[in-house]
Design an enzyme around this catalytic site. Sequence first.
Site, PDB file in Angstrom:
ATOM      1  N   GLY A 199       5.104   8.722 -12.794  1.00  0.00           N
ATOM      2  CA  GLY A 199       6.433   9.117 -13.225  1.00  0.00           C
ATOM      3  C   GLY A 199       7.491   8.108 -12.835  1.00  0.00           C
ATOM      4  O   GLY A 199       8.530   7.991 -13.479  1.00  0.00           O
ATOM      5  N   VAL A 237       2.775   0.169 -11.369  1.00  0.00           N
ATOM      6  CA  VAL A 237       2.433  -0.539 -10.131  1.00  0.00           C
ATOM      7  C   VAL A 237       1.583  -1.761 -10.490  1.00  0.00           C
ATOM      8  O   VAL A 237       0.613  -1.653 -11.244  1.00  0.00           O
ATOM      9  CB  VAL A 237       1.655   0.370  -9.156  1.00  0.00           C
ATOM     10  CG1 VAL A 237       1.336  -0.389  -7.873  1.00  0.00           C
ATOM     11  CG2 VAL A 237       2.466   1.615  -8.837  1.00  0.00           C
ATOM     12  N   ASP A 286       3.926  16.087  -3.094  1.00  0.00           N
ATOM     13  CA  ASP A 286       3.149  15.634  -4.251  1.00  0.00           C
ATOM     14  C   ASP A 286       1.807  15.068  -3.809  1.00  0.00           C
ATOM     15  O   ASP A 286       1.353  14.024  -4.274  1.00  0.00           O
ATOM     16  CB  ASP A 286       3.933  14.579  -5.044  1.00  0.00           C
ATOM     17  CG  ASP A 286       3.373  14.392  -6.457  1.00  0.00           C
ATOM     18  OD1 ASP A 286       2.719  15.337  -6.956  1.00  0.00           O
ATOM     19  OD2 ASP A 286       3.595  13.327  -7.041  1.00  0.00           O
ATOM     20  N   GLY A 332       7.066   4.698 -12.618  1.00  0.00           N
ATOM     21  CA  GLY A 332       6.950   3.471 -13.392  1.00  0.00           C
ATOM     22  C   GLY A 332       5.561   2.891 -13.226  1.00  0.00           C
ATOM     23  O   GLY A 332       4.591   3.618 -13.052  1.00  0.00           O
TER      24      GLY A 332
END
Length: 822
Positions: free
Chosen positions: A523, A527, A638, A525
């Site tokens: 979410g 890596v 998360d 972007g």
Amino acid sequence: MHCFLLLLLATTCFFSLHLCLALDSLTFTKPIKDSETLVSQGGRFRFGFFSTIKSKNKYVGIWFSDVSPQTVVWVANKNTPISDSYGVISISNDGNLMVTNGLGQVFWSSNVSAPLVANASKARLMDSGNLVLQGNNGETLWESFNYPSDTFLPGMKLGKDSKAGENRKITSWKSLDNPSPGSYSFGISPLKFPELYIWEKELPKWRTGPWNGQAFIGSRRNPRKRFKGFNLEKDNQGKMLLSYEESSLMFHFKLEPEGVLHEKAWNKEKQEWSSGPDVPGPPCNSYGKCGEFGICSFNETVPCKCVKGFVPKNQTEWSGENWRSGCVRKEPLHCDRGSNNNWIKRDVFMKLEMIKVPISVEFSEANENGCEKTCVDDCNCTAYAFNDVNGCMLWRRSLLDLQDYMRNGIALYIRVASSSAVSSKQTHTHIVKISIGIAVALVGIALSVLSVFIWLRFAKRRGKNRNARLVFQMIEASSTVSNVSGSIFLNQPKLEELPLFEFQMLATATDNFALTNKLGQGGFGVVYKGKLQEGQEIAVKRLSQDSGQGLEELMNEVIVISKLQHRNLVKLLGCCIEGEERMLVYEFMPKKSLDHYLFGQQEQTLLDWKTRFNIINGICRGLVYLHRDSRLRIIHRDLKVSNILLDEHMNPKISDFGLAKIFHINEDEANTSRVIGTYGYMSPEYAMRGLFSEKSDVFSLGVIILEIVSGRKNSSFFNDDKNMHLLDYAWKLWNDGEATALADPRIYDKSFENEIRRCVHIGLLCVQDHSNDRPCVSTVISMLGSENIDLPEPKQPAFVAKWDAEKRASFNDVSVTAVSGR
């Protein structure tokens, strides 16, 4: 007299198969021996036994008839040659075509699985060079064209057949005297707009460019006049078959053992094969010869050059005529620096003519006028092109395998910094209205004045990145992260010691954020893997400019993880904030994330039970540090297997703190109106009421433990009739007294049965419906480490028998929170 003539004819027929039998077929009662051949009806091809020039081994194949030297186009027993001269090609008792030696041993078979009748099968050699096994009614049961060797004949079809499910290719011989499969293959890459490839051991060696409906964009070949070209059959079920037509049929493509594709036609006058241009041909004779952003030219003494606006990445290698390292931008794109509204320095698009388009093309629905705008408005878009057949084509990040002066090439527009453009004839700029330009210019002046004021006020700050650090601190001060954590940071040292990286440094380290360096995407972007000049490997987390998440999550992660140091937490090395660019730099984890090993088909066997048990312990130790042992009390919010990274020794490290929350010392539970997380890992009190605490992370931990034990995703359907979720299934097995049946069968070992049962027990305790019933993580560690502790009986897990999309939607209907799944 008449009787005598009939008897004589019958006797002659008995001793002369060539006079009385169809020369193009064999049947159950009429096999062919080593010295015999079938001849197609038009006399173009022969089928039978042959030997190569330097070998006495016998192979069964098809070759051009009456052509010298012998030109073989298909081989049956390519891996199993016969060493004697008593071979036989026949129809077997089960109706298959087979090859046997003098001892009756089977060396090859058509291997049709459907039941056949021997007397009903017939093998026939067609004038196309196709050997066909036919049934009683003439239907095709098997054909050699479906199992090509090293030759692509007219009428043969390469590619993916929706029924067969495999990508049909031709494969080179190992050598001129050994027809067993070599290192090279040729075929079609089944993309939306397919391309022809030559592969060397599955790696690309050469490609044509995408199919435009009539030809391959970027092909240099000049087809013969009688050559009618390629035909491509496609459907919505995955079928993609390529064939070609040729009037004489004395024509073919042959893939040689050295990986060169020859186009050959029979010259009747000279009685020899004449060849078209070799593929690949010099000097641009290999895939990606000039590296990223390098162009290979057929008309230059030095074939490789950089696209204008780019320079060699390694000048020493280029001087030595090793161009594989490619090129890098002279100056970073202004769009990348985040000021793409500055009309003075706007990026421009440079036009390159007659180009073989690079790899990794994407297609847009935009029309010709909208294609440019689509690319201009997307900072990730590196280049675009448009033609009437393919429409709008886009490329993101690096461009590889560029060639110019191509017969079927097209115009390609590449994004470069405005200062790198050479002349207006070489650029294709995006037109900006003057009124907008003036307004933007005024804003730029105002920002410049503000920057000067800020610089004067903070002139004493040290470091070459002090302007970036100032922006960082201003964002931190205005961020809602500070409101979440209250006054906890007011007396804490700010982030003065956190290294700031320059954008250009990270761009260089990641090869301009090349797709080949992409490690993953979430979410936040993308890596990327990178390597600093001193050799240190890093992972760069780059905020997507169109991400719904972003600045708050990034600042939250910086503030949280910069103050945490633990062997089971990923280490933050620094960050980058320039213009609109926001990036975090982490230590590189070479073994990727845990889900890659649990759910990736090829990697599962690497995680034996001992490794999985150690990973569970490591995750728990990291969580204990977050909840109790660090200076701050952190709720991750998360936690999931994709956020567990593994180092070179398979030790787990918790990552992605973008959604983490910081608790005060006397705070045990908090509430949020914005629920963000991942379905399947969110506790019921958090998903439905926005309440989160340590026990929220414990719930996620329980799901992870059950996933590690089972090797299955939490959303997997374990029983299609009952539509079971992982928690359903684990609970059912527990109640049936079969907890160990949950274990991944690939790693199950009876000697670990007690540990497996205990982990399932602990996992079920962690996912209980009420948060007060769940153990804290320190207790979980004690449970894992001692078999003498009596564990309480678990209660029914949350969401059992009701975890489906419809009921998940109902949570939102009754909840006051705004749920955002990831």
